[in-house]
Design a protein around this motif. Structure first.
Motif, PDB file in Angstrom:
ATOM      1  N   ALA A 305       0.829  -1.211   0.000  1.00 32.41           N
ATOM      2  CA  ALA A 305       0.000   0.000   0.000  1.00 32.41           C
ATOM      3  C   ALA A 305       0.862   1.259   0.000  1.00 32.41           C
ATOM      4  O   ALA A 305       0.574   2.234  -0.713  1.00 32.41           O
ATOM      5  CB  ALA A 305      -0.924  -0.018   1.218  1.00 32.41           C
ATOM      6  N   LEU A 306       1.928   1.263   0.788  1.00 33.21           N
ATOM      7  CA  LEU A 306       2.802   2.432   0.866  1.00 33.21           C
ATOM      8  C   LEU A 306       3.557   2.666  -0.445  1.00 33.21           C
ATOM      9  O   LEU A 306       3.744   3.813  -0.867  1.00 33.21           O
ATOM     10  CB  LEU A 306       3.789   2.257   2.018  1.00 33.21           C
ATOM     11  N   VAL A 307       3.989   1.598  -1.092  1.00 36.09           N
ATOM     12  CA  VAL A 307       4.676   1.724  -2.379  1.00 36.09           C
ATOM     13  C   VAL A 307       3.738   2.339  -3.423  1.00 36.09           C
ATOM     14  O   VAL A 307       4.125   3.219  -4.196  1.00 36.09           O
ATOM     15  CB  VAL A 307       5.195   0.346  -2.857  1.00 36.09           C
ATOM     16  N   ALA A 308       2.492   1.894  -3.429  1.00 35.85           N
ATOM     17  CA  ALA A 308       1.528   2.382  -4.416  1.00 35.85           C
ATOM     18  C   ALA A 308       1.226   3.869  -4.243  1.00 35.85           C
ATOM     19  O   ALA A 308       1.075   4.606  -5.227  1.00 35.85           O
ATOM     20  CB  ALA A 308       0.236   1.562  -4.313  1.00 35.85           C
ATOM     21  N   PHE A 309       1.140   4.305  -2.999  1.00 37.30           N
ATOM     22  CA  PHE A 309       0.766   5.701  -2.738  1.00 37.30           C
ATOM     23  C   PHE A 309       1.946   6.560  -2.274  1.00 37.30           C
ATOM     24  O   PHE A 309       1.738   7.605  -1.654  1.00 37.30           O
ATOM     25  CB  PHE A 309      -0.338   5.733  -1.670  1.00 37.30           C
ATOM     26  N   ALA A 310       3.154   6.146  -2.595  1.00 36.64           N
ATOM     27  CA  ALA A 310       4.357   6.836  -2.131  1.00 36.64           C
ATOM     28  C   ALA A 310       4.387   8.332  -2.462  1.00 36.64           C
ATOM     29  O   ALA A 310       4.659   9.153  -1.576  1.00 36.64           O
ATOM     30  CB  ALA A 310       5.601   6.140  -2.682  1.00 36.64           C
ATOM     31  N   PRO A 311       4.133   8.743  -3.713  1.00 35.10           N
ATOM     32  CA  PRO A 311       4.210  10.184  -4.018  1.00 35.10           C
ATOM     33  C   PRO A 311       3.248  11.016  -3.177  1.00 35.10           C
ATOM     34  O   PRO A 311       3.590  12.102  -2.716  1.00 35.10           O
ATOM     35  CB  PRO A 311       3.836  10.244  -5.509  1.00 35.10           C
ATOM     36  N   VAL A 312       2.039  10.486  -2.968  1.00 34.74           N
ATOM     37  CA  VAL A 312       1.035  11.206  -2.188  1.00 34.74           C
ATOM     38  C   VAL A 312       1.460  11.303  -0.728  1.00 34.74           C
ATOM     39  O   VAL A 312       1.345  12.361  -0.092  1.00 34.74           O
ATOM     40  CB  VAL A 312      -0.339  10.506  -2.295  1.00 34.74           C
ATOM     41  N   VAL A 313       1.963  10.193  -0.196  1.00 39.47           N
ATOM     42  CA  VAL A 313       2.385  10.153   1.208  1.00 39.47           C
ATOM     43  C   VAL A 313       3.498  11.167   1.470  1.00 39.47           C
ATOM     44  O   VAL A 313       3.435  11.953   2.424  1.00 39.47           O
ATOM     45  CB  VAL A 313       2.859   8.735   1.596  1.00 39.47           C
ATOM     46  N   VAL A 314       4.518  11.166   0.608  1.00 38.67           N
ATOM     47  CA  VAL A 314       5.660  12.070   0.800  1.00 38.67           C
ATOM     48  C   VAL A 314       5.228  13.526   0.672  1.00 38.67           C
ATOM     49  O   VAL A 314       5.624  14.380   1.468  1.00 38.67           O
ATOM     50  CB  VAL A 314       6.785  11.748  -0.207  1.00 38.67           C
ATOM     51  N   ARG A 315       4.397  13.821  -0.330  1.00 35.36           N
ATOM     52  CA  ARG A 315       3.971  15.204  -0.558  1.00 35.36           C
ATOM     53  C   ARG A 315       3.133  15.730   0.603  1.00 35.36           C
ATOM     54  O   ARG A 315       3.308  16.866   1.060  1.00 35.36           O
ATOM     55  CB  ARG A 315       3.192  15.313  -1.870  1.00 35.36           C
ATOM     56  N   ILE A 316       2.207  14.904   1.098  1.00 40.45           N
ATOM     57  CA  ILE A 316       1.318  15.344   2.180  1.00 40.45           C
ATOM     58  C   ILE A 316       2.079  15.503   3.489  1.00 40.45           C
ATOM     59  O   ILE A 316       1.900  16.485   4.221  1.00 40.45           O
ATOM     60  CB  ILE A 316       0.149  14.353   2.362  1.00 40.45           C
ATOM     61  N   LEU A 317       2.941  14.543   3.784  1.00 40.61           N
ATOM     62  CA  LEU A 317       3.611  14.541   5.077  1.00 40.61           C
ATOM     63  C   LEU A 317       4.776  15.519   5.160  1.00 40.61           C
ATOM     64  O   LEU A 317       4.984  16.163   6.193  1.00 40.61           O
ATOM     65  CB  LEU A 317       4.103  13.134   5.421  1.00 40.61           C
ATOM     66  N   PHE A 318       5.535  15.631   4.079  1.00 38.41           N
ATOM     67  CA  PHE A 318       6.784  16.392   4.169  1.00 38.41           C
ATOM     68  C   PHE A 318       6.872  17.597   3.235  1.00 38.41           C
ATOM     69  O   PHE A 318       7.783  18.407   3.359  1.00 38.41           O
ATOM     70  CB  PHE A 318       7.975  15.454   3.907  1.00 38.41           C
ATOM     71  N   GLY A 319       5.960  17.697   2.292  1.00 38.24           N
ATOM     72  CA  GLY A 319       5.979  18.842   1.394  1.00 38.24           C
ATOM     73  C   GLY A 319       6.697  18.544   0.086  1.00 38.24           C
ATOM     74  O   GLY A 319       7.469  17.580  -0.027  1.00 38.24           O
ATOM     75  N   GLU A 320       6.464  19.379  -0.905  1.00 38.62           N
ATOM     76  CA  GLU A 320       7.017  19.171  -2.241  1.00 38.62           C
ATOM     77  C   GLU A 320       8.539  19.293  -2.275  1.00 38.62           C
ATOM     78  O   GLU A 320       9.177  18.781  -3.192  1.00 38.62           O
ATOM     79  CB  GLU A 320       6.388  20.153  -3.226  1.00 38.62           C
ATOM     80  N   GLN A 321       9.121  19.963  -1.290  1.00 43.89           N
ATOM     81  CA  GLN A 321      10.582  20.105  -1.261  1.00 43.89           C
ATOM     82  C   GLN A 321      11.279  18.750  -1.095  1.00 43.89           C
ATOM     83  O   GLN A 321      12.474  18.622  -1.356  1.00 43.89           O
ATOM     84  CB  GLN A 321      11.000  21.052  -0.138  1.00 43.89           C
TER      85      GLN A 321
END
Length: 418
Positions: A305-321
């Motif tokens: 599940a985490l692999v599939a939604f990785a881009p969303v998880v990283v962007r939401i939690l840590f920001g686009e930077q």
């Protein structure tokens, strides 16, 4: 089975660990937004170097106290508690001195690392005293109390970390860790009467030698096991030497690393049972298969599940930077599933059988292989190379652990009735 888990405190352990990790994780992604990326990279590098020192933490006495504290009672247990505690505390003082000297005089690739390391040099002492007290609760099967202590420690750490970092950035984060560690020690003394043991010399020389022998092997095993998770960031900081790259890799590892509370919680709960039933071949084989099947299924579904939604998880939690952390994040999520299921579970249960030699061998092997892979892969693939190296080593050790522990359980000489 679910009813039994509830009655024996597992729901408290797991619920507490889940809540604590969620709080700590929420704190971590707030902190990476409060603290500038470059400054956070410096802190992450210093914290990683501190971790390299702490792989020798307590000279293996935490694992030794857990093993022998679960099987001894009365005066013998208290004498063991006293010896393990004070031997490890004196060792921690030596370790803190070494950290302070390194922070003061060593040159690091990332500027500012030494000052932060020096400021954190006494943290291992207070953290370890707290850890030994918590292990005392585990040896008494006080799982609910253990969970409450963890709740207290996490809540105060998170609150102070966020509050002080708003005003003092990295300095506030360091101060928060000191206060929370000391407060947790006082909390256990005041509420659960887990006082520091009386100094005595009542153990026989043969008992001391047995404990020290066990602790030496545990030190080697713990250090080689912990080393793999720290080498990536350390070598990345040397080869790439850019605080922003280090920060991105640290962010990529936050979710997978946080997930390790799950196998840790499982092992906290099941280890005393495997230690007490170490001579029952039927019990060990049946329950080991059950743990691997159920726990492994959960781990790999979670990683998928985490692999599939990785881009969303990283962007939401840590920001686009931190978008550059997505690839490493995916690799480390797969590594979590492999390591949690096939490395951590059999590796810890081998200790319950007092088969520490194999852990020593795999620990040394993983350290050597991981270092070699990092040196080859990091220059080519940067932080992704570090993640790939970690995954490959976890697969190797996981396969070896499963074969070996299966053989150990099959050859248990005593067959107890359940």
């Amino acid at each position: 089975m679910i009813k039994r888990l509830g009655q024996t405190g597992f729901k408290h352990l797991f619920g507490s660990s889940a809540i604590n990790k969620i709080l700590a994780f929420v704190s971590s992604f707030i902190l990476v937004r409060l603290i500038p990326k470059a400054d956070y990279g410096v802190y992450a590098n210093a914290d990683n170097i501190l971790g390299l020192f702490c792989i020798f933490e307590g000279f293996g006495m935490a694992s030794t106290w857990l093993q022998y504290g679960c099987t001894r009672k009365g005066e013998e247990k208290e004498n063991t508690w006293s010896f393990c505690f004070y031997f490890s505390v004196f060792f921690q003082l030596f370790l803190c001195a070494a950290i302070a000297v390194t922070g003061r005089f060593a040159n690091f690739g990332i500027e500012g690392t030494g000052k932060i390391l020096l400021a954190m040099s006494l943290l291992p002492l207070f953290r370890f005293i707290s850890e030994m007290q918590r292990i005392y609760l585990r040896t008494e099967m006080m799982n609910k109390q253990y969970a409450y202590v963890n709740n207290f420690s996490t809540v105060i750490t998170v609150a102070l970390s966020i509050g002080l970092s708003i005003f003092f950035l990295v300095k506030g984060l360091i101060i928060a860790n000191y206060i929370s560690s000391i407060a947790t020690i006082i909390f256990m003394i005041a509420l659960y009467k887990i006082k520091l043991p009386k100094i005595n010399n009542n153990l026989k020389k043969t008992d001391k030698k047995e404990l020290l022998k066990f602790s030496v092997v545990c030190t080697i095993n713990n250090s080689t096991s912990s080393l793999m998770s720290l080498l990536d960031t350390f070598i990345l900081g040397i080869v790439i030497a850019q605080s922003t790259v280090t920060a991105s890799y640290k962010v990529a590892s936050k979710v997978p690393t946080s997930l390790f509370f799950i196998p840790t919680c499982v092992m906290i709960y099941i280890y005393p049972y495997f230690a007490k039933n170490a001579n029952s071949k039927k019990w060990c084989i049946k329950n080991f298969k059950k743990v691997i099947l159920l726990f492994g299924t959960f781990n790999f579904l979670l990683a998928l599940a985490l692999v599939a939604f990785a881009p969303v998880v990283v962007r939401i939690l840590f920001g686009e930077q931190y978008n550059d952390a997505v690839s490493a994040f995916r690799i480390l999520c797969v590594n979590y599933a492999v390591q949690a299921t096939f490395k951590m579970v059999p590796g810890q249960l081998l200790i319950s059988q007092k088969k520490l030699g194999f852990n020593t061998f795999t620990g040394i092997l993983s350290g050597v292989v991981n270092t070699a892979l990092n040196l080859v892969l990091i220059p080519k693939y940067s932080s992704n190379g570090a993640a790939i190296a970690t995954l490959l080593v976890s697969i190797l050790v996981g396969v070896m652990n499963m074969f070996y522990i299966s053989n150990v359980f099959k050859n248990i000489p005593v067959e107890d009735t359940e």
